[in-house]
Every structure is written in structure tokens, then in C-alpha cells.
Write a protein that holds these residues in place. Structure first.
Motif, mmCIF file in Angstrom:
data_model
loop_
_atom_site.group_PDB
_atom_site.id
_atom_site.type_symbol
_atom_site.label_atom_id
_atom_site.label_comp_id
_atom_site.label_asym_id
_atom_site.label_seq_id
_atom_site.Cartn_x
_atom_site.Cartn_y
_atom_site.Cartn_z
ATOM 1 N N ALA A 125 0.833 -1.204 0.000
ATOM 2 C CA ALA A 125 0.000 0.000 0.000
ATOM 3 C C ALA A 125 0.865 1.252 0.000
ATOM 4 O O ALA A 125 0.561 2.234 -0.700
ATOM 5 N N MET A 126 1.968 1.223 0.749
ATOM 6 C CA MET A 126 2.873 2.373 0.779
ATOM 7 C C MET A 126 3.562 2.564 -0.571
ATOM 8 O O MET A 126 3.715 3.700 -1.029
ATOM 9 N N ASP A 127 3.957 1.466 -1.204
ATOM 10 C CA ASP A 127 4.573 1.567 -2.537
ATOM 11 C C ASP A 127 3.609 2.234 -3.516
ATOM 12 O O ASP A 127 4.008 3.124 -4.281
ATOM 13 N N ASP A 128 2.347 1.812 -3.488
ATOM 14 C CA ASP A 128 1.337 2.395 -4.376
ATOM 15 C C ASP A 128 1.133 3.879 -4.073
ATOM 16 O O ASP A 128 1.046 4.701 -4.986
ATOM 17 N N LEU A 129 1.063 4.216 -2.796
ATOM 18 C CA LEU A 129 0.853 5.596 -2.380
ATOM 19 C C LEU A 129 2.023 6.481 -2.809
ATOM 20 O O LEU A 129 1.836 7.554 -3.402
#
Length: 162
Positions: A125-129
Motif C-alpha cells: 500500500a505504501m509503494d502504491d501511495l
């Protein structure tokens, strides 16, 4: 009559208050995530916190770990006993220690995948964000988070001295 400067100051105070509120909410959410990870691993929250400190800063002496965690050395003994019993850390003789009793706490590397796997959803999720930010924005965010962490560290040390 208020000037434009007063409106700017109010907007700045509101924005700063919003950031502080968001940081409190983030702290709560990360605490809940860590609690769930700890529960899956059958670790107490304090045990997981200490394990993460050893992973990040280790190997450490038990007293250095206790200082970093803000725990009493007797409490640290119990934490390390539990972590060692569950196979998360080892206590090894410190070759540079002042005497033969000196030990270092080292994380068991074979267990890292198990721990990191539980954070995989958050990491994705952090990578996507983060993919939505420019390099300059990422640098700004990184600087803000480093400085916020340092402010938190200083506040923690100040409270620990009382």
C-alpha cells in the motif's frame, strides 16, 4: 478589521493542527497494525517493539536496548527471555565486552521473512501511495518524517529523564 496576514496565520495554524492530528491518527493506526502483527506472532507489543529495535540497531547489549526502548533493565530481561524462547533473538557473548558476562542481543535472521511477510500488505500500500509523488515531494516527505522522528526521540528522552 483583520489583515490578510492574520488570515494567513490562521490558515497556517489550522494546517499545522491538521498535520498534528493526522500524525496522532497515524500513530494509532500503526500501533493497531503492530498489535495485530504481534498477536499473529504471539508476541506482546513491547516484545515486538524491542525486536524491531534489535533488527534496526542490533546487535545491542541488553542495557543499550533497554535505554532505546525506555524500559527498566529488569523488564528487559523478561522481554529478552520471551523473545529468545520464541526463537526471535539470541544472546551471544560480547567479544568487546568488559568481562565474560557481557552479552549482545542479535535477531535471528532466519525469522525475518515471517515478520516482514505480515507487513507485506502495508508495504504494498505504501509503494502504491508513494508512486504518486515526485522525487522532490518524496524528499520533502522524507525530511519531514526524519525531523518528526527526531522531535519524538527528543521528547521521549526528556520524559525518560524525569
Amino acid at each position: 478589521m483583520s489583515s490578510i496576514g492574520d488570515g494567513d496565520a490562521r490558515a497556517r495554524r489550522r494546517a499545522a493542527a491538521g498535520i498534528k492530528q493526522s500524525l496522532r491518527e497515524l500513530r494509532n493506526q500503526l500501533s493497531l497494525l503492530n498489535h495485530q502483527v504481534g498477536a499473529r506472532l504471539r508476541l506482546r507489543d513491547v516484545d515486538l517493539d524491542c525486536l524491531e529495535l534489535v533488527l534496526e540497531h542490533g546487535p545491542l547489549t541488553p542495557s543499550a536496548l533497554a535505554r532505546r526502548a525506555g524500559l527498566h533493565p529488569a523488564t528487559m530481561t523478561g522481554v529478552l527471555d520471551r523473545l529468545q524462547k520464541c526463537g526471535w533473538v539470541t544472546r551471544e557473548r560480547d567479544p568487546d565486552g568488559p568481562d565474560r558476562r557481557a552479552v549482545l542481543v542479535r535477531a535471528v535472521k532466519d525469522r525475518n521473512a515471517e515478520l516482514f511477510g505480515l507487513y507485506a500488505g502495508m508495504n504494498s500500500a505504501m509503494d502504491d501511495l508513494l508512486a504518486g509523488y515526485s522525487e522532490e515531494e518524496l524528499a520533502l516527505l522524507g525530511d519531514f518524517l526524519r525531523r518528526t522522528t527526531e522531535a519524538g526521540r527528543a521528547a521521549t528522552e526528556e520524559l525518560a529523564e524525569d
